[in-house]
Motif scaffolding. Structure first.
Motif, mmCIF file in Angstrom:
data_model
loop_
_atom_site.group_PDB
_atom_site.id
_atom_site.type_symbol
_atom_site.label_atom_id
_atom_site.label_comp_id
_atom_site.label_asym_id
_atom_site.label_seq_id
_atom_site.Cartn_x
_atom_site.Cartn_y
_atom_site.Cartn_z
ATOM 1 N N LEU A 1 31.093 34.200 26.184
ATOM 2 C CA LEU A 1 32.516 34.354 26.437
ATOM 3 C C LEU A 1 32.827 35.828 26.666
ATOM 4 N N THR A 2 33.374 36.112 27.823
ATOM 5 C CA THR A 2 33.747 37.469 28.166
ATOM 6 C C THR A 2 35.227 37.495 28.543
ATOM 7 N N ALA A 3 35.822 38.657 28.399
ATOM 8 C CA ALA A 3 37.235 38.831 28.730
ATOM 9 C C ALA A 3 37.370 39.768 29.913
ATOM 10 N N ASP A 4 38.135 39.343 30.908
ATOM 11 C CA ASP A 4 38.506 40.221 32.011
ATOM 12 C C ASP A 4 39.711 41.035 31.532
ATOM 13 N N LEU A 5 39.467 42.285 31.171
ATOM 14 C CA LEU A 5 40.503 43.108 30.556
ATOM 15 C C LEU A 5 41.632 43.444 31.519
ATOM 16 N N LYS A 6 41.370 43.342 32.797
ATOM 17 C CA LYS A 6 42.371 43.679 33.817
ATOM 18 C C LYS A 6 42.907 42.450 34.537
ATOM 19 N N ALA A 7 42.682 41.278 33.967
ATOM 20 C CA ALA A 7 43.140 40.048 34.626
ATOM 21 C C ALA A 7 44.640 40.075 34.895
ATOM 22 N N TRP A 8 45.388 40.693 33.984
ATOM 23 C CA TRP A 8 46.846 40.735 34.111
ATOM 24 C C TRP A 8 47.308 41.362 35.421
ATOM 25 N N GLY A 9 46.486 42.240 35.999
ATOM 26 C CA GLY A 9 46.896 42.940 37.216
ATOM 27 C C GLY A 9 46.220 42.459 38.479
ATOM 28 N N LYS A 10 45.405 41.440 38.388
ATOM 29 C CA LYS A 10 44.646 40.958 39.540
ATOM 30 C C LYS A 10 45.357 39.763 40.176
ATOM 31 N N ASP A 11 46.133 40.062 41.211
ATOM 32 C CA ASP A 11 46.880 39.021 41.920
ATOM 33 C C ASP A 11 47.656 38.148 40.933
ATOM 34 N N PRO A 12 48.511 38.749 40.117
ATOM 35 C CA PRO A 12 49.149 38.007 39.028
ATOM 36 C C PRO A 12 50.054 36.868 39.463
ATOM 37 N N ILE A 13 50.477 36.857 40.724
ATOM 38 C CA ILE A 13 51.322 35.752 41.179
ATOM 39 C C ILE A 13 50.621 34.410 41.002
ATOM 40 N N ARG A 14 49.279 34.411 41.022
ATOM 41 C CA ARG A 14 48.558 33.137 40.902
ATOM 42 C C ARG A 14 48.767 32.485 39.549
ATOM 43 N N TYR A 15 49.089 33.249 38.522
ATOM 44 C CA TYR A 15 49.322 32.667 37.202
ATOM 45 C C TYR A 15 50.681 31.989 37.104
ATOM 46 N N TRP A 16 51.566 32.317 38.040
ATOM 47 C CA TRP A 16 52.951 31.824 37.967
ATOM 48 C C TRP A 16 53.399 31.204 39.285
ATOM 49 N N PHE B 1 24.008 39.814 18.231
ATOM 50 C CA PHE B 1 23.197 40.192 19.387
ATOM 51 C C PHE B 1 23.572 41.609 19.800
ATOM 52 N N ASP B 2 22.741 42.185 20.629
ATOM 53 C CA ASP B 2 22.984 43.524 21.160
ATOM 54 C C ASP B 2 23.943 43.393 22.343
ATOM 55 N N PHE B 3 25.194 43.724 22.113
ATOM 56 C CA PHE B 3 26.222 43.531 23.134
ATOM 57 C C PHE B 3 25.903 44.308 24.410
ATOM 58 N N ASP B 4 25.444 45.535 24.266
ATOM 59 C CA ASP B 4 25.161 46.355 25.446
ATOM 60 C C ASP B 4 24.012 45.771 26.260
ATOM 61 N N GLU B 5 22.984 45.286 25.568
ATOM 62 C CA GLU B 5 21.841 44.725 26.286
ATOM 63 C C GLU B 5 22.223 43.423 26.984
ATOM 64 N N VAL B 6 22.989 42.595 26.313
ATOM 65 C CA VAL B 6 23.421 41.348 26.961
ATOM 66 C C VAL B 6 24.321 41.656 28.153
ATOM 67 N N ALA B 7 25.168 42.648 28.021
ATOM 68 C CA ALA B 7 26.007 43.053 29.149
ATOM 69 C C ALA B 7 25.150 43.446 30.344
ATOM 70 N N ARG B 8 24.064 44.164 30.065
ATOM 71 C CA ARG B 8 23.158 44.546 31.150
ATOM 72 C C ARG B 8 22.488 43.322 31.765
ATOM 73 N N ILE B 9 22.041 42.390 30.940
ATOM 74 C CA ILE B 9 21.325 41.206 31.426
ATOM 75 C C ILE B 9 22.214 40.349 32.320
ATOM 76 N N ILE B 10 23.485 40.205 31.929
ATOM 77 C CA ILE B 10 24.374 39.332 32.718
ATOM 78 C C ILE B 10 25.148 40.108 33.779
ATOM 79 N N ASN B 11 24.856 41.392 33.911
ATOM 80 C CA ASN B 11 25.514 42.229 34.921
ATOM 81 C C ASN B 11 27.026 42.215 34.730
ATOM 82 N N LEU B 12 27.458 42.477 33.510
ATOM 83 C CA LEU B 12 28.872 42.423 33.158
ATOM 84 C C LEU B 12 29.668 43.471 33.939
ATOM 85 N N PRO B 13 30.742 43.062 34.596
ATOM 86 C CA PRO B 13 31.582 44.046 35.294
ATOM 87 C C PRO B 13 32.159 45.073 34.318
ATOM 88 N N SER B 14 32.432 46.263 34.811
ATOM 89 C CA SER B 14 32.871 47.349 33.939
ATOM 90 C C SER B 14 34.241 47.106 33.326
#
Length: 201
Positions: free
Chosen positions: A79-94, A152-165
């Motif tokens: 489970l990951t969170a898109d920290l900037k989801a609120w600003g990414k084409d927000p009209i789609r949420y409403w 788990f090692d959060f940084d290593e898992v982030a690297r493995i799954i190519n987590l966006p910044s």
């Protein structure tokens, strides 16, 4: 299964039938249930990484202190969170809301989150926490067992799954056919210990 039964019977199971496979229909149902979890401002900021490739699972297991459930459970959800989801084409949420609601909510949402990095992160943690619980209860209802994980090692898992910044890993949930009974509950606090009426004394 009644919701109360699912809540009362759900336990963190560590040992799974490694040969069992969930069907695509079961996985789709689980994810559909998880996506009904609430989010503030309806931003739907959870992002579910379903790790299905066996080699990818092995890498993540190595980053999770060799915990067997990472590879043996039928499903590993990061489970990951898109920290900037609120600003990414927000009209789609409403998009289905009346125009006056859109005209009010979109500027208000931008004002609420802009420049508030900690709030954005906190929001992601809340959203994914609720989604994780929904996943586990839905799995229980379907006759599966689950285990939430942050070992788990959060940084290593982030690297493995190519987590966006602009994303953050929150936790894992593994789901599958448990083959061990849970240990007795090790110790539960009383309501007197955890329920506060009106204010702390």
């Amino acid at each position: 299964m009644e919701v109360c039964n699912a809540i009362e019977s759900r336990r963190a199971i560590k040992v799974y039938d490694a040969e069992h496979r969930m069907t695509d229909a079961e996985i789709e149902k689980l994810m559909s249930q998880a996506m009904l979890s609430p989010t503030a401002w309806n931003i739907q900021n959870w992002r579910f990484v379903l790790v299905r490739d066996p080699e990818q699972r092995k890498k993540i297991r190595a980053a999770a202190w060799d915990q067997a459930q990472v590879t043996d459970a039928s499903l590993l959800v990061v489970l990951t969170a898109d920290l900037k989801a609120w600003g990414k084409d927000p009209i789609r949420y409403w998009r289905n809301a009346p125009q006056p609601v859109q005209d009010y909510i979109l500027p208000a949402m931008a004002q609420f989150y802009t420049g508030r990095e900690q709030m954005q992160r906190d929001e992601g943690m809340r959203s994914c926490g609720m989604a994780a619980m929904t996943l586990m209860l839905a799995a229980q209802d379907m006759g599966y067992q689950s285990c939430p994980m942050d070992g788990f090692d959060f940084d290593e898992v982030a690297r493995i799954i190519n987590l966006p910044s602009d994303h953050a890993i929150v936790m894992f949930v593994v789901i599958g056919k448990g083959i061990s009974d849970p240990l007795p509950r090790p110790g539960s606090l009383s309501q007197e210990d955890v329920v506060v009426i009106d204010q702390f004394s």
